[in-house]
Design a protein around this motif. Structure first.
Motif, short mmCIF file in Angstrom:
data_model
loop_
_atom_site.label_atom_id
_atom_site.label_comp_id
_atom_site.label_asym_id
_atom_site.label_seq_id
_atom_site.Cartn_x
_atom_site.Cartn_y
_atom_site.Cartn_z
N ARG A 1 -20.00 59.83 46.34
CA ARG A 1 -19.13 60.46 45.35
C ARG A 1 -17.81 59.73 45.18
O ARG A 1 -17.14 59.87 44.14
CB ARG A 1 -18.85 61.91 45.76
CG ARG A 1 -20.10 62.79 45.72
CD ARG A 1 -19.76 64.23 46.05
NE ARG A 1 -20.93 65.10 45.93
CZ ARG A 1 -20.90 66.41 46.14
NH1 ARG A 1 -19.75 67.00 46.48
NH2 ARG A 1 -22.00 67.13 46.01
N SER A 2 -17.43 58.95 46.18
CA SER A 2 -16.19 58.18 46.08
C SER A 2 -16.40 56.80 45.46
O SER A 2 -15.44 56.04 45.33
CB SER A 2 -15.58 58.01 47.48
OG SER A 2 -15.33 59.27 48.08
N GLY A 3 -17.63 56.48 45.10
CA GLY A 3 -17.92 55.19 44.49
C GLY A 3 -18.21 54.09 45.49
O GLY A 3 -18.40 52.94 45.10
N ARG A 4 -18.26 54.42 46.77
CA ARG A 4 -18.56 53.42 47.78
C ARG A 4 -20.07 53.20 47.87
O ARG A 4 -20.85 54.12 47.64
CB ARG A 4 -18.02 53.86 49.14
CG ARG A 4 -16.51 54.00 49.20
CD ARG A 4 -16.08 54.57 50.54
NE ARG A 4 -16.66 55.89 50.77
CZ ARG A 4 -16.49 56.58 51.89
NH1 ARG A 4 -15.77 56.07 52.88
NH2 ARG A 4 -17.03 57.78 52.02
N PRO A 5 -20.49 51.97 48.20
CA PRO A 5 -21.94 51.72 48.33
C PRO A 5 -22.54 52.56 49.44
O PRO A 5 -21.98 52.65 50.53
CB PRO A 5 -22.02 50.22 48.63
CG PRO A 5 -20.67 49.86 49.16
CD PRO A 5 -19.70 50.76 48.47
N LYS A 6 -23.67 53.15 49.15
CA LYS A 6 -24.30 54.09 50.08
C LYS A 6 -25.79 53.80 50.15
O LYS A 6 -26.45 53.58 49.14
CB LYS A 6 -24.07 55.52 49.59
CG LYS A 6 -24.74 56.60 50.42
CD LYS A 6 -24.05 56.79 51.74
CE LYS A 6 -24.63 57.99 52.49
NZ LYS A 6 -24.05 58.12 53.83
N ARG A 7 -26.33 53.81 51.35
CA ARG A 7 -27.75 53.61 51.53
C ARG A 7 -28.47 54.94 51.31
O ARG A 7 -27.91 56.01 51.51
CB ARG A 7 -28.05 53.06 52.92
CG ARG A 7 -27.30 51.77 53.23
CD ARG A 7 -27.93 51.01 54.35
NE ARG A 7 -29.26 50.53 53.99
CZ ARG A 7 -29.97 49.71 54.75
NH1 ARG A 7 -29.48 49.27 55.90
NH2 ARG A 7 -31.17 49.31 54.38
N ASN A 8 -29.73 54.86 50.87
CA ASN A 8 -30.51 56.07 50.63
C ASN A 8 -31.97 55.82 50.99
O ASN A 8 -32.37 54.69 51.31
CB ASN A 8 -30.37 56.53 49.18
CG ASN A 8 -30.87 55.49 48.19
OD1 ASN A 8 -32.07 55.32 48.01
ND2 ASN A 8 -29.94 54.79 47.54
N LEU A 9 -32.77 56.87 50.93
CA LEU A 9 -34.15 56.82 51.40
C LEU A 9 -35.17 56.67 50.28
O LEU A 9 -36.38 56.71 50.55
CB LEU A 9 -34.47 58.10 52.19
CG LEU A 9 -33.58 58.39 53.39
CD1 LEU A 9 -34.00 59.70 54.05
CD2 LEU A 9 -33.63 57.26 54.40
N ILE A 10 -34.73 56.49 49.05
CA ILE A 10 -35.68 56.46 47.93
C ILE A 10 -36.67 55.29 48.04
O ILE A 10 -37.88 55.50 47.89
CB ILE A 10 -34.92 56.42 46.59
CG1 ILE A 10 -34.07 57.69 46.44
CG2 ILE A 10 -35.90 56.30 45.43
CD1 ILE A 10 -34.87 58.98 46.49
N ALA B 1 -37.12 54.56 56.78
CA ALA B 1 -36.38 55.82 56.69
C ALA B 1 -35.75 56.17 58.03
O ALA B 1 -34.60 56.63 58.09
CB ALA B 1 -37.32 56.93 56.22
N ILE B 2 -36.48 55.94 59.12
CA ILE B 2 -35.94 56.20 60.46
C ILE B 2 -34.77 55.26 60.75
O ILE B 2 -33.75 55.66 61.33
CB ILE B 2 -37.04 56.05 61.51
CG1 ILE B 2 -38.10 57.15 61.32
CG2 ILE B 2 -36.47 56.10 62.92
CD1 ILE B 2 -39.31 56.99 62.23
N GLU B 3 -34.90 54.01 60.33
CA GLU B 3 -33.82 53.04 60.54
C GLU B 3 -32.53 53.49 59.87
O GLU B 3 -31.45 53.47 60.48
CB GLU B 3 -34.24 51.67 60.00
CG GLU B 3 -33.14 50.62 60.03
CD GLU B 3 -33.45 49.42 59.18
OE1 GLU B 3 -32.57 48.54 59.05
OE2 GLU B 3 -34.57 49.34 58.64
N ILE B 4 -32.63 53.90 58.61
CA ILE B 4 -31.43 54.30 57.87
C ILE B 4 -30.85 55.60 58.42
O ILE B 4 -29.63 55.74 58.58
CB ILE B 4 -31.76 54.43 56.37
CG1 ILE B 4 -32.16 53.07 55.79
CG2 ILE B 4 -30.57 55.00 55.60
CD1 ILE B 4 -32.67 53.14 54.37
N SER B 5 -31.72 56.55 58.74
CA SER B 5 -31.24 57.89 59.11
C SER B 5 -30.77 57.96 60.56
O SER B 5 -29.75 58.61 60.85
CB SER B 5 -32.36 58.91 58.89
OG SER B 5 -32.77 58.93 57.54
N PHE B 6 -31.47 57.29 61.47
CA PHE B 6 -31.19 57.49 62.89
C PHE B 6 -30.64 56.24 63.58
O PHE B 6 -29.76 56.35 64.43
CB PHE B 6 -32.46 57.96 63.61
CG PHE B 6 -33.01 59.24 63.07
CD1 PHE B 6 -32.40 60.45 63.39
CD2 PHE B 6 -34.11 59.25 62.24
CE1 PHE B 6 -32.89 61.65 62.88
CE2 PHE B 6 -34.61 60.44 61.73
CZ PHE B 6 -34.00 61.64 62.05
#
Length: 288
Positions: free
Chosen positions: A84-93, A134-139
Motif C-alpha cells: 500500500r505504500s508503493g514499496r516492492p512486495k513479494r507475493n504468492l501468485i 510459497a514456503i520460501e516466501i512465507s516462512f
C-alpha cells in the motif's frame, strides 16, 4: 514448454545467486516480472492451443483453460507486487499458478500407461516447485518487503531456496521427455517409467550443477575485479583446516616462502664471499 520451465529455473537461480542487486536497483519485486511473463504467456496460450476451425478436444480445452488462468492470475500478481505504500512486495501468485499448472498436468489424459506415469510425476514435480516457492516466501523469507537498496540485501542463502529452481529444471526435462513419440518408443522397448524418470532427474541434477558452477565462477571473478585484485585461480584459495591438521599453504604462501629462501641464500653467499677477505686482512695484520 518444457524448455520454458528450464529457462525459468535458470533465471530463478541467477536471481537467487547474482541478481539481487539488480532487482533492488529496479525498484520492483521478483514476482512483478514473473507475473508479467505469466500473463503474456497466458494470452498467447489462450489463442494458440486450439486449432481454430476444427473440433474441440479434451487437451485443447485443458490447455486453453490453463492459458486463461495464467493471464488472469498474472494480472493479479502484477497488482500485488507492491504494498500500500508503493514499496516492492513479494507475493504468492506465481507459486499458485505453478502449483495449479502442475495439478492440471498430473491429471492430463494419456493414451499409454508409461506416458500417464511420466505426466503424473511431471505434474507432482511442478506442484512441488510451486509449493516450495510459497514456503520460501512465507516462512524462509518471512514475507519481507523486497529490498530496494544494496545494503538491504541479505547475503545468506538458505538451503531450502535451492529447491524451487531445481524442481523447475526437473519439471522441464520431464515434460520435454514425455512426447507421444518418445513414450511409444520407450514402451515398445520395455523401459519402465521408474528408470526413465530417474534418468531425467539425473540430467536435471547435472544441469543444475553446471549452472551453479558457472555462477560461482562469474561471482568470484566479478568480486575480484571489483576489488582491484586478480581473479582467483583454482590453486590460490586457502584450503579449509580440520581439527588436528596443519594449514595447507596456498600459492601465495608458497611464493612468499620461496622469496624468503632466495633472500637467505643470497645473504649466506655474501657472507661466504666476505670471510676469505676478512681472514686475509687478519693474516696480514698478524704478519706485520
Amino acid at each position: 514448454m518444457g524448455s520454458a520451465f528450464i529457462a525459468y529455473g535458470i533465471v530463478l537461480t541467477i536471481l537467487l545467486l547474482c541478481g539481487q542487486s539488480w532487482l533492488a536497483a529496479t525498484g520492483r519485486s521478483q514476482e512483478f516480472y514473473d507475473s508479467l511473463i505469466i500473463a503474456l504467456w497466458g494470452c498467447v496460450n489462450t489463442f494458440t492451443e486450439h486449432r481454430w476451425g476444427g473440433p474441440w478436444v479434451a487437451n485443447d480445452l485443458q490447455h486453453t483453460s490453463m492459458g486463461i488462468i495464467w493471464w488472469a492470475a498474472g494480472l493479479v500478481g502484477i497488482w500485488l507486487s507492491r504494498d500500500r505504500s508503493g514499496r516492492p512486495k513479494r507475493n504468492l501468485i506465481p507459486s499458485i499458478v505453478i502449483l495449479l499448472t502442475g495439478w492440471g498436468m498430473s491429471a492430463h489424459p494419456q493414451n499409454l500407461v508409461l506416458s500417464t506415469h511420466v505426466h503424473s510425476i511431471f505434474g507432482y514435480t511442478l506442484m512441488a516447485a510451486g509449493l516450495t516457492r510459497a514456503i520460501e516466501i512465507s516462512f524462509v523469507l518471512r514475507d519481507k518487503v523486497a529490498p530496494t537498496m544494496p545494503e538491504d540485501i541479505d547475503s545468506e542463502i538458505s538451503s531450502f531456496q535451492y529447491l524451487p529452481p531445481f524442481l523447475l529444471y526437473a519439471s522441464g526435462f520431464l515434460f520435454m521427455g514425455a512426447t507421444e513419440e518418445q513414450m511409444r518408443m520407450l514402451s515398445d522397448a520395455g523401459v519402465t517409467h521408474v528408470s526413465y524418470i530417474l534418468i531425467l532427474y539425473s540430467i536435471s541434477f547435472l544441469l543444475f550443477l553446471f549452472i551453479l558452477m558457472l555462477l560461482h565462477l562469474y561471482s568470484a571473478n566479478t568480486s575480484a575485479i571489483g576489488a582491484g585484485k586478480q581473479p582467483v585461480k583454482p590453486g590460490d584459495e586457502e584450503r579449509p583446516r580440520t581439527n588436528g591438521h596443519a594449514r595447507i599453504p596456498n600459492a601465495s604462501d608458497r611464493q612468499a616462502q620461496d622469496a624468503q629462501e632466495f633472500e637467505l641464500e643470497g645473504l649466506m653467499s655474501d657472507d661466504e664471499d666476505e670471510r676469505p677477505k676478512v681472514n686475509g686482512k687478519a693474516a696480514n695484520g698478524v704478519a706485520h
